[in-house]
Motif scaffolding. Structure first.
Motif, PDB file in Angstrom:
ATOM      1  N   SER A  34      68.865  31.559  -6.722  1.00  0.00           N
ATOM      2  CA  SER A  34      69.631  32.837  -7.435  1.00  0.00           C
ATOM      3  C   SER A  34      70.778  33.055  -6.731  1.00  0.00           C
ATOM      4  N   VAL A  35      71.008  33.348  -5.613  1.00  0.00           N
ATOM      5  CA  VAL A  35      72.233  33.404  -4.675  1.00  0.00           C
ATOM      6  C   VAL A  35      73.278  32.335  -5.065  1.00  0.00           C
ATOM      7  N   ILE A  36      72.687  31.085  -4.660  1.00  0.00           N
ATOM      8  CA  ILE A  36      73.366  30.036  -4.765  1.00  0.00           C
ATOM      9  C   ILE A  36      74.046  29.681  -6.232  1.00  0.00           C
ATOM     10  N   GLY A  37      73.095  30.088  -7.409  1.00  0.00           N
ATOM     11  CA  GLY A  37      73.580  30.243  -8.592  1.00  0.00           C
ATOM     12  C   GLY A  37      74.791  30.844  -8.701  1.00  0.00           C
ATOM     13  N   MET A  38      74.801  32.512  -8.139  1.00  0.00           N
ATOM     14  CA  MET A  38      75.846  33.231  -8.483  1.00  0.00           C
ATOM     15  C   MET A  38      77.062  32.782  -7.757  1.00  0.00           C
ATOM     16  N   VAL A  39      76.959  32.093  -6.497  1.00  0.00           N
ATOM     17  CA  VAL A  39      78.118  31.582  -5.848  1.00  0.00           C
ATOM     18  C   VAL A  39      78.964  30.436  -6.810  1.00  0.00           C
ATOM     19  N   LEU A  40      77.945  29.522  -7.081  1.00  0.00           N
ATOM     20  CA  LEU A  40      78.430  28.519  -8.243  1.00  0.00           C
ATOM     21  C   LEU A  40      79.109  29.214  -9.426  1.00  0.00           C
ATOM     22  N   LEU A  41      78.335  30.307  -9.801  1.00  0.00           N
ATOM     23  CA  LEU A  41      79.164  30.535 -10.963  1.00  0.00           C
ATOM     24  C   LEU A  41      80.549  31.541 -10.668  1.00  0.00           C
ATOM     25  N   PHE A  42      80.647  32.116  -9.429  1.00  0.00           N
ATOM     26  CA  PHE A  42      81.879  32.643  -8.868  1.00  0.00           C
ATOM     27  C   PHE A  42      82.907  31.421  -8.746  1.00  0.00           C
ATOM     28  N   VAL A  43      82.670  30.216  -8.231  1.00  0.00           N
ATOM     29  CA  VAL A  43      83.436  29.059  -8.067  1.00  0.00           C
ATOM     30  C   VAL A  43      84.005  28.596  -9.360  1.00  0.00           C
ATOM     31  N   LEU A  44      82.946  28.344 -10.043  1.00  0.00           N
ATOM     32  CA  LEU A  44      83.413  27.881 -11.369  1.00  0.00           C
ATOM     33  C   LEU A  44      84.182  28.852 -12.341  1.00  0.00           C
ATOM     34  N   LEU A  45      83.911  30.150 -12.230  1.00  0.00           N
ATOM     35  CA  LEU A  45      84.919  31.078 -12.521  1.00  0.00           C
ATOM     36  C   LEU A  45      86.477  31.192 -12.177  1.00  0.00           C
ATOM     37  N   MET A  46      86.480  31.075 -10.864  1.00  0.00           N
ATOM     38  CA  MET A  46      87.676  31.044 -10.292  1.00  0.00           C
ATOM     39  C   MET A  46      88.492  29.763 -10.185  1.00  0.00           C
ATOM     40  N   THR A  47      87.765  28.713 -10.357  1.00  0.00           N
ATOM     41  CA  THR A  47      88.461  27.492 -10.517  1.00  0.00           C
ATOM     42  C   THR A  47      88.896  27.242 -12.098  1.00  0.00           C
ATOM     43  N   ASN A  48      88.363  28.185 -12.908  1.00  0.00           N
ATOM     44  CA  ASN A  48      88.690  27.954 -14.249  1.00  0.00           C
ATOM     45  C   ASN A  48      87.749  26.756 -14.929  1.00  0.00           C
ATOM     46  N   SER A  49      87.003  26.463 -14.159  1.00  0.00           N
ATOM     47  CA  SER A  49      85.997  25.466 -14.805  1.00  0.00           C
ATOM     48  C   SER A  49      84.955  25.749 -15.792  1.00  0.00           C
TER      49      SER A  49
END
Length: 122
Positions: A34-49
């Motif tokens: 779940s923490v990895i998923g949150m980091v992944l969500l953060f990266v996706l939002l920050m890179t506008n992916s």
């Protein structure tokens, strides 16, 4: 139609959660999926992916009903009543002090991360 949109947004969030779980399982990491998923969500939002509009209404729905997610954890504590018996005052102290620490820590971090909003310091 509104409920379908919220369901799709929640499905996107759940998919990101499952990807995080998959990464944790494949690489046998000690970090929860779940923490990895949150980091992944953060990266996706920050890179506008991932556009925030694709999950906005689903996240607002989750936040509006956040208190319901604490009910299972609270009820689950009843299985461990013997651990808490006779330690009421100590538990109250721990809960209050940890709450103050978390709130003040979150406040300091928010102040540090947020830019000045036109306020002049005297």
């Amino acid at each position: 139609m509104q409920y379908l949109k919220i369901a799709i947004h929640l499905a996107v969030l759940y998919g990101i959660f499952r990807v995080g779980q998959f990464i944790q399982d494949v690489f046998d990491l000690f970090i929860p999926g779940s923490v990895i998923g949150m980091v992944l969500l953060f990266v996706l939002l920050m890179t506008n992916s991932l556009n925030v509009r694709w999950i906005e209404e689903g996240t607002q729905f989750m936040i509006r009903h956040l208190n319901l997610f604490f009910i299972p954890a609270t009820v689950g504590i009843m299985d461990y009543f013997h651990v808490f018996a006779g330690k009421g005052i100590l538990l109250i102290f721990i809960v209050l002090s940890s709450t103050v620490l978390v709130m003040s820590g979150a406040g300091f971090v928010s102040e540090w991360l947020m830019p000045e909003r036109g306020m002049e310091h005297e």
